[in-house]
Design an enzyme around this catalytic site. Structure first.
Site, PDB file in Angstrom:
ATOM      1  N   LYS A   1       3.431  -7.786   5.183  1.00 11.93           N
ATOM      2  CA  LYS A   1       4.430  -6.721   5.193  1.00 11.93           C
ATOM      3  C   LYS A   1       5.494  -7.020   6.250  1.00 11.93           C
ATOM      4  CE  LYS A   1       2.835  -3.785   2.087  1.00 11.93           C
ATOM      5  NZ  LYS A   1       3.613  -3.287   0.937  1.00 11.93           N
TER       6      LYS A   1
ATOM      7  N   LYS B   1       1.522  -2.758 -11.244  1.00 13.29           N
ATOM      8  CA  LYS B   1       0.416  -1.934 -10.781  1.00 13.29           C
ATOM      9  C   LYS B   1       0.099  -0.951 -11.898  1.00 13.29           C
ATOM     10  CE  LYS B   1       1.976  -2.434  -6.013  1.00 13.29           C
ATOM     11  NZ  LYS B   1       2.441  -1.785  -4.769  1.00 13.29           N
TER      12      LYS B   1
END
EC number: 4.2.1.113
Length: 345
Positions: free
Chosen positions: A109, A214
């Site tokens: 991240k 997703k």
């Protein structure tokens, strides 16, 4: 698709838990999820708390598909999985990586609010130092402007990037970054697929080299498979900080894709200090074997959310169920969710 279960049926099979995180992940220190014991298996309804009802109703559709219909036929039984490093300090990187098994690919991240590019570079560099042979991918969750993204990606690519996920927020910005980099860094679209009114717009615009899919935000495994087929781009299957029950849905998608060219982002249970199943669905030898996941009564009781949070989730379930029961509900906005927290996970 099976007929929509009644609200009473869903409530009778529901459990709400609060799972503590080992490290803060995009501001989350405890992950709240609702899981169901359905006739086809256990399933999860876990949109982040700041997401609005229209967006969240797609997550409920996914949970109903998994728990009341089941998954499509699998074409593979072993799924390669990447490790995930939150926006921690460089000094914390070794401890985070130690919680994952046989790391061959790492997602890091970056562009966290309040952090600098120098901190991002230190974090990515720390990963490269610990794992000199691993593939490294970064995820900015749309946190940069176009100039910031171009500068950052040129700098971070010194560590060798497999791809950069959602470096900027909009489809037009993704196309601009991709054009500026001229193929030196592959661009992956995440929020521009799962949080868009038209999830295929990014492919038509030539704004990405690959897409992140997703299952839950797209409305289920079957809908995600349709989007991948129509987009015509390589796909990476990822999760949304799910429990083992939700990860099983991601595995169902990864197992059914005709091609799986990249390791999947389904290892986030390793970032949690609690779960709803035992053993947890985590990677062994850098991959996951396809298996069923069943809620553990003792864990469901141990991590049961406080009464007021359970009531909050039941009210949310009622509202989202009503949206699914309404023909042709209004589509979500392109950005989806509400508030600053809806930037994405």
């Amino acid at each position: 698709m099976v007929a929509l279960p009644t609200l009473e049926t869903l409530i009778a099979s529901a459990h709400v838990v609060s799972l503590p995180m080992r490290v803060k992940f995009r501001g989350v220190v405890s992950r709240e999820v609702m899981v169901f014991a359905g006739p086809a298996g256990w399933s999860e309804f876990s949109p982040f708390v700041e997401y609005d009802d229209e967006e969240s109703s797609r997550w409920l559709a996914s949970a109903i598909e998994a728990g009341w219909v089941g998954y499509p036929a699998a074409v593979r039984s072993t799924i390669p999985v990447n490790a995930t490093v939150p926006a921690v300090s460089a000094a914390e990187v070794p401890d985070v990586l130690a919680s994952f098994d046989a790391v061959h690919t790492v997602k890091i991240k970056v562009a966290e609010a309040g952090q600098s590019l120098a901190e991002d570079a230190a974090r990515v560099g720390a990963v490269r130092h610990v794992l000199p042979e691993a593939k490294i991918r970064i995820d900015a969750n749309g946190g940069w402007s176009v100039p910031q993204a171009v500068t950052a990606l040129r700098m971070l690519n010194v560590f060798g990037l497999e791809y950069a996920e959602q470096p900027v927020a909009s489809i037009a910005e993704l196309a601009a970054v991709r054009a500026a980099l001229q193929g030196s860094v592959l661009i992956a679209a995440d929020e521009s697929v799962r949080k868009a009114t038209d999830p295929l717009a990014v492919a038509r615009a030539g704004a990405a080299d690959l897409i992140i899919v997703k299952a839950a935000p797209l409305g289920g495994v079957r809908r995600a498979l349709e989007i991948v087929a129509e987009a015509g781009l390589p796909a990476v299957v990822s999760s949304a900080l799910d429990s083992s029950v939700g990860i099983r849905t991601g595995l169902g998608l990864a197992a059914a894709l005709p091609e799986l060219p990249y390791a999947c982002g389904l290892g986030t249970v390793s970032l949690m200090a609690g779960d709803v199943a035992s053993p947890s669905l985590v990677a062994v030898g850098g991959g996951m074997e396809l298996r069923e996941v069943v809620g553990d009564p003792e864990l469901l009781e141990r991590f049961a959310a406080p009464a007021e949070r359970q009531q909050w989730w039941l009210e949310r379930l009622r509202r989202c169920h009503a949206l699914l029961a309404t023909p042709n509900p209004a589509p979500p906005s392109e950005n989806g969710g509400s508030g600053a927290g809806a930037r994405g996970r």
